[in-house]
Write a protein that holds these residues in place. Structure first.
Motif, PDB file in Angstrom:
ATOM      1  N   PRO A 485       8.450  -8.544  -6.909  1.00 24.95           N
ATOM      2  CA  PRO A 485       8.032  -9.767  -6.205  1.00 24.95           C
ATOM      3  C   PRO A 485       6.518  -9.847  -6.093  1.00 24.95           C
ATOM      4  O   PRO A 485       5.935  -9.518  -5.076  1.00 24.95           O
ATOM      5  N   SER A 486       5.878 -10.299  -7.145  1.00 23.69           N
ATOM      6  CA  SER A 486       4.420 -10.263  -7.208  1.00 23.69           C
ATOM      7  C   SER A 486       3.748 -11.470  -6.579  1.00 23.69           C
ATOM      8  O   SER A 486       2.550 -11.444  -6.345  1.00 23.69           O
ATOM      9  N   SER A 487       4.520 -12.541  -6.322  1.00 20.36           N
ATOM     10  CA  SER A 487       3.885 -13.763  -5.841  1.00 20.36           C
ATOM     11  C   SER A 487       4.424 -14.246  -4.497  1.00 20.36           C
ATOM     12  O   SER A 487       3.738 -14.948  -3.777  1.00 20.36           O
ATOM     13  N   SER A 488       5.675 -13.915  -4.171  1.00 21.43           N
ATOM     14  CA  SER A 488       6.317 -14.482  -2.982  1.00 21.43           C
ATOM     15  C   SER A 488       5.899 -13.755  -1.714  1.00 21.43           C
ATOM     16  O   SER A 488       6.709 -13.142  -1.033  1.00 21.43           O
ATOM     17  N   SER A 489       4.620 -13.815  -1.413  1.00 20.13           N
ATOM     18  CA  SER A 489       4.110 -13.120  -0.226  1.00 20.13           C
ATOM     19  C   SER A 489       4.509 -13.816   1.061  1.00 20.13           C
ATOM     20  O   SER A 489       4.237 -13.314   2.147  1.00 20.13           O
ATOM     21  N   THR A 490       5.166 -14.990   0.966  1.00 21.20           N
ATOM     22  CA  THR A 490       5.593 -15.711   2.163  1.00 21.20           C
ATOM     23  C   THR A 490       6.920 -15.211   2.694  1.00 21.20           C
ATOM     24  O   THR A 490       7.352 -15.642   3.773  1.00 21.20           O
ATOM     25  N   LEU A 491       7.594 -14.330   1.989  1.00 20.41           N
ATOM     26  CA  LEU A 491       8.925 -13.879   2.401  1.00 20.41           C
ATOM     27  C   LEU A 491       8.897 -13.242   3.792  1.00 20.41           C
ATOM     28  O   LEU A 491       8.045 -12.406   4.087  1.00 20.41           O
ATOM     29  N   LEU A 512       4.371  -7.673   0.029  1.00 19.02           N
ATOM     30  CA  LEU A 512       5.152  -8.332   1.079  1.00 19.02           C
ATOM     31  C   LEU A 512       4.885  -7.645   2.414  1.00 19.02           C
ATOM     32  O   LEU A 512       5.439  -6.587   2.699  1.00 19.02           O
ATOM     33  N   LEU A 513       4.047  -8.256   3.229  1.00 27.26           N
ATOM     34  CA  LEU A 513       3.654  -7.622   4.496  1.00 27.26           C
ATOM     35  C   LEU A 513       4.072  -8.431   5.718  1.00 27.26           C
ATOM     36  O   LEU A 513       3.782  -8.027   6.839  1.00 27.26           O
ATOM     37  N   ASN A 514       4.749  -9.570   5.495  1.00 25.57           N
ATOM     38  CA  ASN A 514       5.158 -10.412   6.625  1.00 25.57           C
ATOM     39  C   ASN A 514       6.651 -10.317   6.928  1.00 25.57           C
ATOM     40  O   ASN A 514       7.170 -11.103   7.712  1.00 25.57           O
ATOM     41  N   LEU A 515       7.350  -9.374   6.314  1.00 27.59           N
ATOM     42  CA  LEU A 515       8.802  -9.290   6.476  1.00 27.59           C
ATOM     43  C   LEU A 515       9.199  -9.007   7.921  1.00 27.59           C
ATOM     44  O   LEU A 515       8.602  -8.173   8.598  1.00 27.59           O
ATOM     45  N   LYS A 521      18.872  -1.340  -0.953  1.00 23.99           N
ATOM     46  CA  LYS A 521      19.657  -0.239  -1.511  1.00 23.99           C
ATOM     47  C   LYS A 521      18.868   0.305  -2.690  1.00 23.99           C
ATOM     48  O   LYS A 521      18.435  -0.472  -3.552  1.00 23.99           O
ATOM     49  N   PHE A 522      18.644   1.618  -2.750  1.00 23.98           N
ATOM     50  CA  PHE A 522      17.734   2.127  -3.773  1.00 23.98           C
ATOM     51  C   PHE A 522      18.219   3.429  -4.393  1.00 23.98           C
ATOM     52  O   PHE A 522      18.942   4.214  -3.781  1.00 23.98           O
ATOM     53  N   GLN A 523      17.823   3.597  -5.650  1.00 25.59           N
ATOM     54  CA  GLN A 523      18.026   4.841  -6.391  1.00 25.59           C
ATOM     55  C   GLN A 523      16.648   5.314  -6.822  1.00 25.59           C
ATOM     56  O   GLN A 523      16.125   4.930  -7.859  1.00 25.59           O
ATOM     57  N   LEU A 524      16.036   6.145  -5.984  1.00 25.81           N
ATOM     58  CA  LEU A 524      14.646   6.535  -6.177  1.00 25.81           C
ATOM     59  C   LEU A 524      14.484   8.040  -6.031  1.00 25.81           C
ATOM     60  O   LEU A 524      15.242   8.699  -5.307  1.00 25.81           O
ATOM     61  N   SER A 525      13.476   8.556  -6.677  1.00 27.34           N
ATOM     62  CA  SER A 525      13.124   9.968  -6.523  1.00 27.34           C
ATOM     63  C   SER A 525      12.523  10.191  -5.142  1.00 27.34           C
ATOM     64  O   SER A 525      12.175   9.241  -4.430  1.00 27.34           O
ATOM     65  N   THR A 526      12.389  11.458  -4.780  1.00 28.25           N
ATOM     66  CA  THR A 526      11.809  11.786  -3.474  1.00 28.25           C
ATOM     67  C   THR A 526      10.403  11.211  -3.347  1.00 28.25           C
ATOM     68  O   THR A 526      10.032  10.662  -2.302  1.00 28.25           O
ATOM     69  N   ARG A 527       9.611  11.307  -4.411  1.00 28.96           N
ATOM     70  CA  ARG A 527       8.242  10.772  -4.386  1.00 28.96           C
ATOM     71  C   ARG A 527       8.246   9.259  -4.192  1.00 28.96           C
ATOM     72  O   ARG A 527       7.485   8.722  -3.378  1.00 28.96           O
ATOM     73  N   SER A 528       9.103   8.555  -4.928  1.00 29.52           N
ATOM     74  CA  SER A 528       9.155   7.095  -4.816  1.00 29.52           C
ATOM     75  C   SER A 528       9.670   6.660  -3.449  1.00 29.52           C
ATOM     76  O   SER A 528       9.230   5.648  -2.900  1.00 29.52           O
ATOM     77  N   GLN A 529      10.620   7.426  -2.895  1.00 32.41           N
ATOM     78  CA  GLN A 529      11.087   7.108  -1.545  1.00 32.41           C
ATOM     79  C   GLN A 529       9.955   7.237  -0.533  1.00 32.41           C
ATOM     80  O   GLN A 529       9.848   6.442   0.403  1.00 32.41           O
ATOM     81  N   GLY A 530       9.109   8.238  -0.739  1.00 32.13           N
ATOM     82  CA  GLY A 530       7.961   8.399   0.151  1.00 32.13           C
ATOM     83  C   GLY A 530       7.028   7.206   0.080  1.00 32.13           C
ATOM     84  O   GLY A 530       6.523   6.725   1.108  1.00 32.13           O
ATOM     85  N   MET A 531       6.801   6.682  -1.132  1.00 32.94           N
ATOM     86  CA  MET A 531       5.962   5.493  -1.289  1.00 32.94           C
ATOM     87  C   MET A 531       6.620   4.274  -0.639  1.00 32.94           C
ATOM     88  O   MET A 531       5.940   3.450  -0.023  1.00 32.94           O
ATOM     89  N   LEU A 532       7.940   4.197  -0.762  1.00 39.11           N
ATOM     90  CA  LEU A 532       8.670   3.094  -0.131  1.00 39.11           C
ATOM     91  C   LEU A 532       8.503   3.138   1.381  1.00 39.11           C
ATOM     92  O   LEU A 532       8.246   2.107   2.025  1.00 39.11           O
ATOM     93  N   LEU A 533       8.645   4.322   1.966  1.00 41.96           N
ATOM     94  CA  LEU A 533       8.496   4.458   3.422  1.00 41.96           C
ATOM     95  C   LEU A 533       7.073   4.195   3.870  1.00 41.96           C
ATOM     96  O   LEU A 533       6.849   3.659   4.967  1.00 41.96           O
ATOM     97  N   ASP A 534       6.083   4.550   3.059  1.00 45.30           N
ATOM     98  CA  ASP A 534       4.690   4.243   3.398  1.00 45.30           C
ATOM     99  C   ASP A 534       4.476   2.731   3.489  1.00 45.30           C
ATOM    100  O   ASP A 534       3.752   2.244   4.364  1.00 45.30           O
ATOM    101  N   TRP A 535       5.100   1.995   2.553  1.00 48.43           N
ATOM    102  CA  TRP A 535       4.995   0.529   2.598  1.00 48.43           C
ATOM    103  C   TRP A 535       5.716  -0.034   3.821  1.00 48.43           C
ATOM    104  O   TRP A 535       5.184  -0.900   4.518  1.00 48.43           O
ATOM    105  N   ILE A 536       6.908   0.477   4.097  1.00 51.11           N
ATOM    106  CA  ILE A 536       7.678  -0.020   5.241  1.00 51.11           C
ATOM    107  C   ILE A 536       6.914   0.196   6.542  1.00 51.11           C
ATOM    108  O   ILE A 536       6.952  -0.643   7.453  1.00 51.11           O
ATOM    109  N   ALA A 537       6.199   1.298   6.648  1.00 46.36           N
ATOM    110  CA  ALA A 537       5.438   1.592   7.865  1.00 46.36           C
ATOM    111  C   ALA A 537       4.354   0.555   8.133  1.00 46.36           C
ATOM    112  O   ALA A 537       3.867   0.433   9.262  1.00 46.36           O
ATOM    113  N   LYS A 538       3.980  -0.222   7.109  1.00 43.48           N
ATOM    114  CA  LYS A 538       2.950  -1.259   7.271  1.00 43.48           C
ATOM    115  C   LYS A 538       3.529  -2.602   7.730  1.00 43.48           C
ATOM    116  O   LYS A 538       2.775  -3.518   8.048  1.00 43.48           O
ATOM    117  N   LEU A 539       4.849  -2.723   7.770  1.00 47.44           N
ATOM    118  CA  LEU A 539       5.493  -3.993   8.110  1.00 47.44           C
ATOM    119  C   LEU A 539       5.574  -4.128   9.630  1.00 47.44           C
ATOM    120  O   LEU A 539       6.635  -3.974  10.238  1.00 47.44           O
TER     121      LEU A 539
END
Length: 734
Positions: A485-491, A512-515, A521-539
């Protein structure tokens, strides 16, 4: 016509038109914005006329002018959006001769339309206004008599329905009273209260009384409350009367529809117009105008309805001003040719075929249609082809003004390939339609704000969905999207997305920072999950979060967690996956109200930490969330907990509750905990007794012991578990 409704409609329509002129296809072109200033001034003038409605032959004439102005502006906006779709970036940067001619033509048309009311003579208007006054009075008194006749149809609040009458009490009598509102800022307002009683003497009379015991006509009472509302609230109530009588309405659905219809002012300084609509909804609930019929587990509203006595009062008014049209007879379409045109159509699928086949359908012009709502119930496997017929008729027009297409619950409706031609569409509700695909052109709906395909079989969306600049609510059904989702920052809502390593978190989701609601649901490595959680912490605005971790076979796997303490607004947290450990108290969002753990495989007792969460109201420990034998609820813990669920905990044998723990608990649900020996006696006999105990698939001995030990005031429900109830993932979210 009733002038109060006309004024409310004027405010809503003018507000919607202002928002239309402030949408991106227009605002991105500065020259066009400058050219359209006279149009915005005309809108201010048009709304000003509604304040002086008594000066002119208003009602019908004013509504016709209002509708004509709306038609021209929305047609202009449609053409601009279509041009932007064709020419893309160039259309935003260049002001072509065609644009200049279009703006000038719009200004001329608006000026000509406005002259129809701005030149009305006062003397003629005064005479006709007096005639209309008498007509309005006749209509009001007629409505009062009709309300008195229909008054037995009011919705019964559960708490105020009397018990079944004895044989000598034959009639249910309702009285309508008012009480001062408790909130400080609403001290001058009163709340509408409906109470019920059986009275033998009043066996054949339905009466209304004021607080002094004097009889009042229901029309007079309702008129007073309705008149005190702001114009936006009046319009929202009028709109609510289009829903089927005595039918529960999803609060989620209602609020998004109000937004899509443009009934609430969108302020530049307010990034979340949903908050404004939510506040308006809560105010109407506080005033007793809207009734809450079902609550979520955290006691927030889930379902609502308009009291049927209000629906009897408001529905004729809404239809008189052309707010919506209810088509009830498939063989008759004469009434669909109203002077304002059909702008909002409401009916079930049994009548839709008439739009294409009935002889009166030829007189029905769908080009003016702004909203189409269906309250149809699924009819087994019968496809609703009639919807496609109607949409094709709309799309064949050069200009399509449809803003709302709500087919929630319609079984497998047919959507045309050229759906993307509906450039003005803001709301596409397809929940529970069980569609298996969407037209590729759905990615061309440049003004779309809500796309809901939850509980369908749709498993893919076009990549262009992420380029929809106005998209705010995206409810999916576990769909993996090829493009980030590179453009829908209004979500603000993103629910049901499936992630894998192909979608870089930093490049896509990171924007996406306004969620406020997120379900992934994700199938991610431990490293990618860490990046996902870092992003979620900014919401920082996030209110609801669901995370599901699976492996390449779709089986729940390890879930990596980091601190979520920065999510101060988070109230709902659902974690599905194997946890190495439960987060420490300082890592939890302290305002969480509803917590669900599933397949966590925790070996250590989680209750000491969870019991210290200060706002926790609902706790669900579902399938294999705890693998140990014993849990202890420590002294003073779970201060606010009201609902507790233990589901499918095969190892749990002992459960202890210390003093002053779980004192607020009202509902306990235990399912398939076969080794559990008992429920702590301190819970069963506490000062504030449990309201409900629900036991599912528990042994007969266990049920017998609980039936003997429970308090007399505690309700005990025994449920045999069928396959449909084995939901180890908890709530499905929004």
């Amino acid at each position: 016509m009733i002038k109060m409704e006309v004024k409310a409609l004027a405010v809503g329509v003018v507000q919607k038109l202002k928002d239309t002129l402030n949408e991106q296809p227009i605002t991105k072109n500065k020259v066009m914005m400058h050219q359209l200033k006279p149009v915005k001034k005309s809108l201010e003038k048009l709304q000003g006329f509604s304040e002086e409605i008594d000066m002119f032959q208003m009602s019908s004439n004013y509504l016709c002018v209002l509708c004509e102005v709306a038609d021209e502006i929305e047609k202009f906006a449609f053409r601009v959006a279509r041009q932007r779709k064709r020419f893309g970036f160039v259309a935003n940067q260049m002001f072509l001769l065609h644009d200049l001619n279009s703006c000038r033509m719009l200004i001329r048309k608006i000026k000509k339309i406005m002259s129809k009311i701005s030149c009305s003579p006062k003397d003629e208007a005064a005479t006709k206004d007096q005639e209309e006054y008498h007509h309005d009075n006749d209509e009001v008194y007629s409505n009062k008599r009709e309300l008195a006749r229909k008054s037995s149809s009011v919705v019964w609040p559960i708490s105020t329905i009397p018990s079944v009458p004895s044989s000598n009490k034959k009639c249910l009598v309702r009285s309508l009273t008012t009480i001062p509102h408790s909130q400080e800022n609403l001290l001058k307002k009163k709340k509408l209260m409906l109470t019920y009683s059986y009275n033998k003497r009043e066996a054949n009379k339905v009466g209304f009384e004021d607080e002094n015991g004097h009889d009042q006509c229901p029309g007079e009472v309702l008129a007073k409350y309705y008149a005190d509302l702001c114009e936006h609230s009046k319009l929202c109530l009028l709109y609510l009367s289009l829903f089927p009588k005595n039918e529960d309405i999803s609060v989620r659905r209602l609020i998004r529809l109000w937004l899509a219809e443009g009934f609430v002012e969108r302020r530049c300084q307010q990034p979340f117009p949903e908050d404004l609509v939510q506040k308006l909804f809560e105010d109407l609930v506080d005033l007793g105008m809207i009734q809450i019929t079902k609550l979520k587990s955290d006691n927030s509203p889930k379902k609502c309805r308009l009291a049927s006595i209000l629906q009897d009062y408001l529905s004729p008014k809404a239809q008189n001003i052309g707010l919506f049209y209810i088509h009830q007879k498939s063989e008759c379409f004469e009434d669909a040719t109203a002077p304002f045109g059909v702008r909002r159509m409401v009916h079930d699928m049994s009548t839709t075929r008439a739009v294409a086949t009935n002889k009166w359908a030829r007189k029905f012009d769908p080009s003016n249609l702004r909203s189409y709502l269906s309250f149809n119930r699924p009819h087994k496997d019968t496809a609703a082809k009639e919807v496609g017929i109607l949409l094709n008729r709309i799309i064949k027009n050069d200009v399509c003004l449809l803003r709302v297409l709500d087919l929630e619950g319609v079984n497998n409706p047919t959507l045309p390939d050229k759906l993307g031609h509906l450039c003005n569409l803001k709301y596409l509700g397809l929940r529970r339609t069980y569609l298996d695909s969407l037209p590729e052109s759905v990615g061309d709906l440049s003004n779309l704000e809500t796309l809901d395909v939850k509980h369908t079989y749709v498993n893919s969306l076009p990549d262009s969905i992420w380029k929809l600049d106005n998209l705010r609510h995206l409810n999916l059904n576990n769909i993996s999207l090829a493009m980030p989702p590179s453009s829908s920052s209004t979500l603000v809502t993103l629910w049901g997305l499936v992630l894998d390593e192909k979608i870089p978190v930093n490049e896509g989701l990171g924007m996406l920072l306004n969620l406020t609601e997120l379900g992934i649901k994700f199938q991610l490595s431990t490293r990618s999950q860490g990046m996902l959680l870092d992003w979620i912490a900014k919401l920082v605005n996030l209110q609801s979060l669901r995370l599901i971790s699976v492996d390449d076979k779709g089986i729940v796997s390890e879930l990596v967690l980091k601190s979520l303490v920065t999510l101060t607004k988070l109230s709902h947290l659902n974690l599905i996956g194997k946890l190495q450990r439960l987060p420490a108290l300082y890592e939890f969002p302290l305002n969480v109200k509803v917590l669900t753990l599933s397949i966590s495989h925790l070996n250590n007792d989680p209750m000491e930490t969870l019991g210290k969460l200060p706002c926790l109201i609902v706790l669900r420990l579902l399938g294999d969330s705890f693998m140990g034998k014993r849990i202890i609820c420590h002294q003073g813990g779970f201060k606010k907990l009201e609902v507790l669920k233990f589901w499918n905990l095969p190892g749990l044998e002992e459960w202890d509750v210390e003093e002053e723990a779980m004192e607020s608990l009202l509902q306990l649900n235990i399912r398939r905990c076969h080794k559990l020996k008992k429920i702590p006696s301190r819970l069963l006999l506490k000062t504030r007794p449990l309201k409900d105990i629900i036991l599912e698939k528990m042994s007969d001995d266990f049920v017998s012991r609980i039936r003997t030990a429970k308090s007399m005031v505690t309700s005990l429900t025994i449920r045999p578990l069928d396959g449909n109830q084995d939901n180890t993932l908890g709530d499905s979210g929004t």
